[in-house]
Design a protein around this motif. Structure first.
Motif, short mmCIF file in Angstrom:
data_model
loop_
_atom_site.label_atom_id
_atom_site.label_comp_id
_atom_site.label_asym_id
_atom_site.label_seq_id
_atom_site.Cartn_x
_atom_site.Cartn_y
_atom_site.Cartn_z
N ASN A 56 -7.03 58.92 -22.12
CA ASN A 56 -7.71 59.36 -23.43
C ASN A 56 -8.15 60.67 -23.22
OD1 ASN A 56 -6.84 56.95 -23.65
ND2 ASN A 56 -9.19 55.97 -22.85
N VAL A 57 -9.08 61.57 -21.94
CA VAL A 57 -9.68 62.14 -22.52
C VAL A 57 -8.24 63.50 -23.40
CG1 VAL A 57 -10.49 64.99 -21.56
CG2 VAL A 57 -11.59 62.11 -21.46
N ILE A 58 -7.65 63.69 -22.36
CA ILE A 58 -6.43 64.23 -22.52
C ILE A 58 -5.59 64.40 -24.32
CG2 ILE A 58 -4.12 64.86 -22.01
CD1 ILE A 58 -5.31 66.22 -20.11
N THR A 59 -5.53 63.37 -24.71
CA THR A 59 -5.16 62.61 -26.10
C THR A 59 -5.94 63.42 -26.88
OG1 THR A 59 -4.02 60.92 -25.20
CG2 THR A 59 -4.32 60.63 -27.57
N GLU A 60 -6.84 62.88 -26.29
CA GLU A 60 -8.33 63.78 -27.92
C GLU A 60 -8.12 65.52 -27.62
OE1 GLU A 60 -13.22 64.14 -28.00
OE2 GLU A 60 -12.04 62.51 -27.34
N THR A 61 -7.85 65.58 -26.26
CA THR A 61 -8.28 67.39 -26.17
C THR A 61 -7.22 67.84 -27.19
OG1 THR A 61 -9.33 66.78 -24.13
CG2 THR A 61 -8.99 69.32 -24.77
N ALA A 62 -5.96 67.66 -26.48
CA ALA A 62 -4.16 67.99 -27.47
C ALA A 62 -4.74 67.51 -28.79
CB ALA A 62 -3.64 66.96 -26.62
N ASP A 63 -4.76 66.42 -29.32
CA ASP A 63 -5.31 66.52 -30.55
C ASP A 63 -6.23 67.76 -31.40
OD1 ASP A 63 -2.87 64.53 -30.34
OD2 ASP A 63 -4.74 62.83 -30.52
N THR A 64 -6.65 67.76 -30.86
CA THR A 64 -8.10 68.71 -30.78
C THR A 64 -7.17 70.32 -31.12
OG1 THR A 64 -9.74 66.99 -30.43
CG2 THR A 64 -10.67 69.82 -30.89
N PHE A 65 -6.08 70.42 -29.79
CA PHE A 65 -5.56 72.04 -30.50
C PHE A 65 -4.95 71.47 -29.85
CE2 PHE A 65 -10.22 71.97 -28.14
CZ PHE A 65 -11.00 72.73 -28.82
N PRO A 66 -3.89 71.33 -31.53
CA PRO A 66 -2.60 71.07 -31.16
C PRO A 66 -1.58 72.68 -31.40
CG PRO A 66 -3.55 71.70 -33.55
CD PRO A 66 -4.71 71.41 -33.06
N GLN A 67 -1.94 73.67 -31.56
CA GLN A 67 -1.85 74.90 -31.04
C GLN A 67 -0.98 74.87 -29.27
OE1 GLN A 67 -4.33 74.26 -31.40
NE2 GLN A 67 -5.88 76.70 -31.24
N TRP A 68 -2.28 73.73 -28.52
CA TRP A 68 -1.99 74.25 -26.81
C TRP A 68 -1.60 72.27 -26.56
CZ3 TRP A 68 -1.54 78.46 -25.06
CH2 TRP A 68 -1.81 79.48 -26.15
N HIS A 69 -0.70 71.65 -27.30
CA HIS A 69 -0.36 70.62 -27.33
C HIS A 69 0.50 70.13 -26.25
CE1 HIS A 69 1.71 66.18 -28.15
NE2 HIS A 69 0.59 66.31 -28.39
N ALA A 70 1.30 70.90 -25.90
CA ALA A 70 2.42 71.05 -24.84
C ALA A 70 1.79 71.53 -23.70
CB ALA A 70 3.27 71.40 -25.36
N GLU A 71 1.52 72.16 -23.44
CA GLU A 71 0.51 72.80 -22.51
C GLU A 71 -0.62 72.06 -21.37
OE1 GLU A 71 2.38 76.41 -24.47
OE2 GLU A 71 0.74 74.55 -25.03
N ILE A 72 -1.10 70.87 -22.93
CA ILE A 72 -2.79 70.36 -22.38
C ILE A 72 -1.83 68.97 -21.47
CG2 ILE A 72 -4.42 68.54 -23.42
CD1 ILE A 72 -5.04 71.10 -25.64
N TRP A 73 -0.51 68.15 -22.67
CA TRP A 73 0.47 67.12 -22.07
C TRP A 73 0.76 67.86 -20.31
CZ3 TRP A 73 -0.61 62.66 -21.92
CH2 TRP A 73 -0.86 61.98 -22.81
N HIS A 74 1.40 69.41 -20.32
CA HIS A 74 1.53 69.48 -19.24
C HIS A 74 0.73 69.46 -17.97
CE1 HIS A 74 4.62 71.85 -16.79
NE2 HIS A 74 3.35 72.14 -15.81
N TRP A 75 -0.89 69.91 -18.27
CA TRP A 75 -1.87 69.19 -17.44
C TRP A 75 -2.42 67.87 -16.74
CZ3 TRP A 75 -6.46 72.74 -17.14
CH2 TRP A 75 -7.58 72.32 -16.23
N HIS A 76 -1.86 67.03 -17.93
CA HIS A 76 -1.91 65.47 -17.62
C HIS A 76 -0.65 64.86 -16.61
CE1 HIS A 76 -0.56 61.62 -18.20
NE2 HIS A 76 -2.28 61.03 -18.72
N ASP A 77 0.37 65.89 -16.86
CA ASP A 77 1.91 64.95 -16.47
C ASP A 77 2.10 66.05 -15.17
OD1 ASP A 77 2.30 63.85 -18.88
OD2 ASP A 77 3.91 64.67 -19.93
N ASN A 78 1.33 66.61 -14.63
CA ASN A 78 1.81 67.57 -13.81
C ASN A 78 0.70 67.94 -12.52
OD1 ASN A 78 4.56 68.84 -13.99
ND2 ASN A 78 4.13 68.46 -16.23
N TRP A 79 -0.23 66.82 -12.83
CA TRP A 79 -1.23 66.93 -12.25
C TRP A 79 -1.26 67.23 -10.81
CZ3 TRP A 79 -4.46 64.56 -9.04
CH2 TRP A 79 -6.27 65.12 -9.07
#
Length: 206
Positions: A56-79
């Motif tokens: 949930n935190v990752i989703t909210e943060t990625a939505d808030t900063f769409p220019q870094w959406h892929a990188e923020i989800w990378h934090w999640h998916d490659n934690w």
């Protein structure tokens, strides 16, 4: 006095935690600096460590900063790749203490879901005599409350406890409660501290 229990932080004590280094290797230092300037990723991680749901935190943060959406989800998916590698000497010290009958506790800023994920790779995380994980406690170091909760939960306090952590502010908060402390700057220094405390022999601490 000889400590009755030893407390390990986890990040940068038992497992390396260097997100900046990881992203430098993935997107390059210049892009990483821009990303970390735009997005307070450490504050994002603190929310998880306080018990908020990781996804949930990752989703909210990625939505808030769409220019870094892929990188923020990378934090999640490659934690698990961020939380690596293991610090093998520290893991051996944990095992050596327990073999001597010394109780070993964790006291760690770690999320509920991320800790469970880490334990699928690092089996020693299920080996503590007592777990004090911030996500479950809804408070993070260096808030005095988390130290008080450990004392209450373990029945030990003051110089009966020896605590290592890599952050000076976390060590200072423990020292203010009378705990014995060691600022972790590498496993050999921690090994030497355990020997000087009378908990391990030099051979045990290898």
């Amino acid at each position: 006095m000889t400590p009755k229990a030893v407390i390990f932080d986890i990040g940068n004590v038992l497992i390396e935690w260097q997100p900046e280094r990881y992203f430098d290797g993935w997107i390059g230092e210049e892009q990483r600096r821009a990303m970390f300037a735009d997005v307070d990723l450490h504050a994002m991680n603190d929310r998880v460590d306080r018990g908020e749901n990781f996804t949930n935190v990752i989703t909210e943060t990625a939505d808030t900063f769409p220019q870094w959406h892929a990188e923020i989800w990378h934090w999640h998916d490659n934690w698990l790749d961020l939380a690596s590698p293991v610090i093998e000497h520290s893991v051996r010290l944990m095992a050596a203490l327990q073999e001597k009958g010394v109780p070993v506790f964790s006291l760690t800023n770690f999320g509920i879901e991320t800790y469970a994920l880490a334990a699928t790779k690092y089996f020693f995380l299920r080996g503590f005599d007592r777990d004090f994980i911030s996500g479950h406690m809804a408070v993070i170091k260096p808030d005095p409350q988390i130290y008080q909760m450990l004392e209450f939960g373990s029945g030990l306090s003051g110089d009966k406890l020896l605590f290592t952590d890599d952050r000076a502010e976390n060590i200072e908060a423990a020292a203010q409660r009378g705990w014995q402390t060691h600022l972790f700057e590498g496993p050999q220094g921690w090994a030497d501290r355990l020997v000087s405390a009378g908990l391990l022999s030099e051979e045990d601490a290898q």
